[in-house]
Write a protein that holds these residues in place. Structure first.
Motif, PDB file in Angstrom:
ATOM      1  N   SER A   4      -3.107 -17.579   1.512  1.00 42.79           N
ATOM      2  CA  SER A   4      -3.968 -18.665   1.008  1.00 42.79           C
ATOM      3  C   SER A   4      -4.033 -18.522   3.182  1.00 42.79           C
ATOM      4  O   SER A   4      -5.885 -19.030   3.136  1.00 42.79           O
ATOM      5  N   ALA A   5      -3.367 -18.405   3.854  1.00 39.54           N
ATOM      6  CA  ALA A   5      -3.164 -18.613   5.551  1.00 39.54           C
ATOM      7  C   ALA A   5      -4.542 -17.785   5.736  1.00 39.54           C
ATOM      8  O   ALA A   5      -5.165 -17.325   6.468  1.00 39.54           O
ATOM      9  N   PRO A  35       2.594 -19.862   8.439  1.00 39.68           N
ATOM     10  CA  PRO A  35       2.294 -19.481   6.894  1.00 39.68           C
ATOM     11  C   PRO A  35       2.040 -17.714   7.288  1.00 39.68           C
ATOM     12  O   PRO A  35       2.236 -17.187   6.826  1.00 39.68           O
ATOM     13  N   LEU A  36       1.606 -17.902   8.229  1.00 44.62           N
ATOM     14  CA  LEU A  36       0.811 -15.883   8.228  1.00 44.62           C
ATOM     15  C   LEU A  36       2.156 -15.016   9.477  1.00 44.62           C
ATOM     16  O   LEU A  36       2.487 -13.800   9.801  1.00 44.62           O
TER      17      LEU A  36
END
Length: 586
Positions: free
Chosen positions: A18-19, A176-177
């Motif tokens: 998503s990121a 998130p990354l």
């Protein structure tokens, strides 16, 4: 520096997808057609992203400047690493020369994508600078022809063109990354290679890599092998970890250490020259090569602080004897070539010793001399280390595995003529110093010319008596007599004795040439000059072309049989004939 091999699964994998806006990027990757390398790699990348486990490699440094400069600063670290191709800058002290090393990161991503996160020195209050770049080829998408490249950043326009700018985030927003830089102190940069694989290995498993723990261990082992100087100087620490989603601690950890295999090299770099050789295992010895030519630097003209006149610098050569049981270990009887970047440029092959012993040797140049014990020679030239460092940096080819006088950067920046022979023959010179001075206590007698010539001169192929008897067509052989040759220090060359011998049972003429070249590790060595030729006998039926002092050509007719000769063979400028080997040519 830390290498983190990350196996993303479950919610962490979905959060990562998503990121990076995977739903927006995926159709563009799928739109790349053809049977070329990029298209095939991206197809494998699509499959890797859909797999249950996503393999990523994160490389983080700290204690560095970070990705400095604004988005359009051509001299800043950010643009050089994340945007530009083939750029590294002219500043002194940089490790590289061509701007090519960064391409390795994209090559090891099946998505041809690398993500960045940086805490920039002096700008820490802005948080983390996040950016990403995909080497997506030009392609057609929804009826529109798109140029190559895709970027992760803040969308903007410049001169009517859509661009991506740096995305400054708080650390939690980069989590998130997998780029939040947790546990890292100070400024520095992290890069993440998604869908990491090892394209040049055959022993990979379903994840596209070797056993994860083995990979982590191999990373730190390789760092110890090639960067033990920087590690021992206290400038670098290297570790690796295996991180798996759902596990609170690292499953495996490894650290690069200068011990075992590399300890003898470290000992060789820390010994002070005292004139004593290393004769038994555990002994270390060193010597300074003085008067090594450092040619005048003439470019860049707009950076006068980098320019200098012709100078002379010092090279420190050190060696440690190791036990015979270590002879089979990696890099034994080699010479670690080191400059101030703290990386081993190459492990050059050394000569075999007459006593069958093994050793580990070093050759330190440029700023690396700051990390060696003091000596009288170093005190004489204290301010040349920086200039010498830049010279040897310019002498490195794209692969950074040698010092050559033929690189474009060196020839464009220096008045190199007259000094290239010494640089090209440096490895041979070091080999001779090791064998004859640092690893032996034999004092050559004044009449030891033949024995010394055995070490220095590589002969051309000579015909055996049986083979010569079988020759039908006329052939002229130039035989070198090592026993009758000697080194003359006053003349700075070798008096070489030999014989011209005609073979064959036909009456036709025969021709042969005589030349000598330095023994070089790659390509042809430089030509040596021949002078003072004396024919010891009748020159009837013999003619000679000596118009080129680097190659004599002899011609004989059917009435010629054999005649001895003698000549002086002198090296090119800047080459020490007592230390540099040479080879007979035709």
């Amino acid at each position: 520096m830390c290498f983190d091999l990350i196996l993303l699964r479950g919610e962490e994998r979905l959060a990562f997808l998503s990121a990076i806006d995977w739903e927006g990027l995926r159709p563009h990757l799928a739109a790349v057609r053809g049977a070329g390398g990029a298209a095939l790699t991206l197809r494998a990348g699509l499959a890797a992203m859909e797999a249950e486990t996503l393999v990523c490699l994160r490389i983080s440094d700290s204690g560095t400047s970070g990705l400095s400069g604004d988005d359009w600063d051509e001299e800043g670290n950010f643009r050089r690493l994340c945007v530009q191709n083939f750029s590294t800058g002219e500043e002194t002290g940089r490790g590289g020369s061509f701007g090519l090393g960064k391409a390795v990161s994209w090559m090891h991503s099946r998505l041809l994508t690398v993500l960045f996160s940086s805490s920039v020195q002096g700008m820490e209050e802005r948080g983390l600078r996040v950016f990403g770049r995909s080497e997506l080829p030009a392609h057609e998408f929804n009826g529109e022809n798109l140029l190559d490249g895709a970027y992760l950043g803040v969308a903007a326009e410049r001169d009517g063109i859509r661009v991506a700018l740096s995305d400054w985030r708080v650390a939690e927003a980069a989590r998130p990354l997998q780029l939040e830089r947790a546990g890292l102190k100070g400024s520095g940069t992290s890069l993440l290679i998604p869908a990491f694989h090892e394209p040049d290995r055959e022993d990979v498993g379903i994840l596209g890599i070797r056993d994860p723990e083995e990979l982590c261990r191999d990373l730190t082992d390789a760092a110890a092998k090639w960067f033990w100087p920087a590690i021992s100087w206290g400038r670098l620490t290297v570790s690796s970890r295996l991180l798996v989603s759902g596990e609170s601690t690292a499953r495996y950890e490894s650290r690069a250490e200068v011990k075992g295999l590399w300890a003898p090299f470290l000992a060789a770099s820390r010994v002070e020259p005292d004139g004593r050789p290393a004769l038994v295992p555990g002994d270390s010895a060193a010597i300074d090569i003085t008067g090594f030519p450092l040619p005048a630097r003439i470019q860049p003209e707009d950076r006068p602080e980098l320019l200098h006149k012709h100078q002379q610098t010092v090279i420190r050569v050190g060696v440690t004897r190791v036990s015979p049981s270590e002879a089979c270990l990696p890099c034994r009887s080699t010479i670690a070539m080191i400059r101030g970047a703290g990386m081993v440029v190459d492990y050059a092959e050394g000569l075999r010793l007459h006593d069958g012993g093994s050793y580990c040797a070093v050759a330190l140049v440029g700023s690396a001399l700051h990390h060696t014990p003091a000596s009288e020679a170093l005190e004489i030239v204290p301010g040349l280390a920086t200039d010498a460092e830049e010279y040897f940096r310019a002498a490195e080819p794209v692969t950074h595995d040698d010092w050559l006088p033929t690189t474009r950067r060196l020839r464009e920046s220096y008045d190199w003529r007259g000094s290239s022979g010494r640089l090209k023959g440096l490895r041979g010179e070091i080999r001779q110093l090791l064998q004859r001075q640092l690893l032996s206590d034999d004092e050559p007698a004044p009449d030891a010319g033949p024995e010394l010539l055995m070490q220095m001169l590589s002969l051309g192929e000579a015909a055996s008596p049986v083979a010569a008897a079988r020759v039908v067509n006329s052939r002229l052989e130039v035989r070198i007599d090592r026993e009758g040759s000697r080194f003359d220090p006053e003349r700075g060359g070798w008096f070489v004795q030999g014989e011209l011998v005609r073979h064959g049972r036909t009456d036709g003429p025969a021709t042969s040439g005589l030349s000598f070249r330095s023994i070089a590790d790659s390509g042809q060595g430089e030509s040596w000059r021949i002078s003072g030729l004396e024919i010891h006998g009748s020159s009837k039926n013999l003619s000679m072309d000596d118009g080129d002092g680097r190659r004599f050509v002899f011609s004989v007719d059917s009435g010629f049989s054999a005649v001895p000769f003698r000549c002086l063979v002198s090296p090119p400028a800047g080459v020490d004939p007592a230390l540099t080997g040479f080879r007979q040519g035709g």
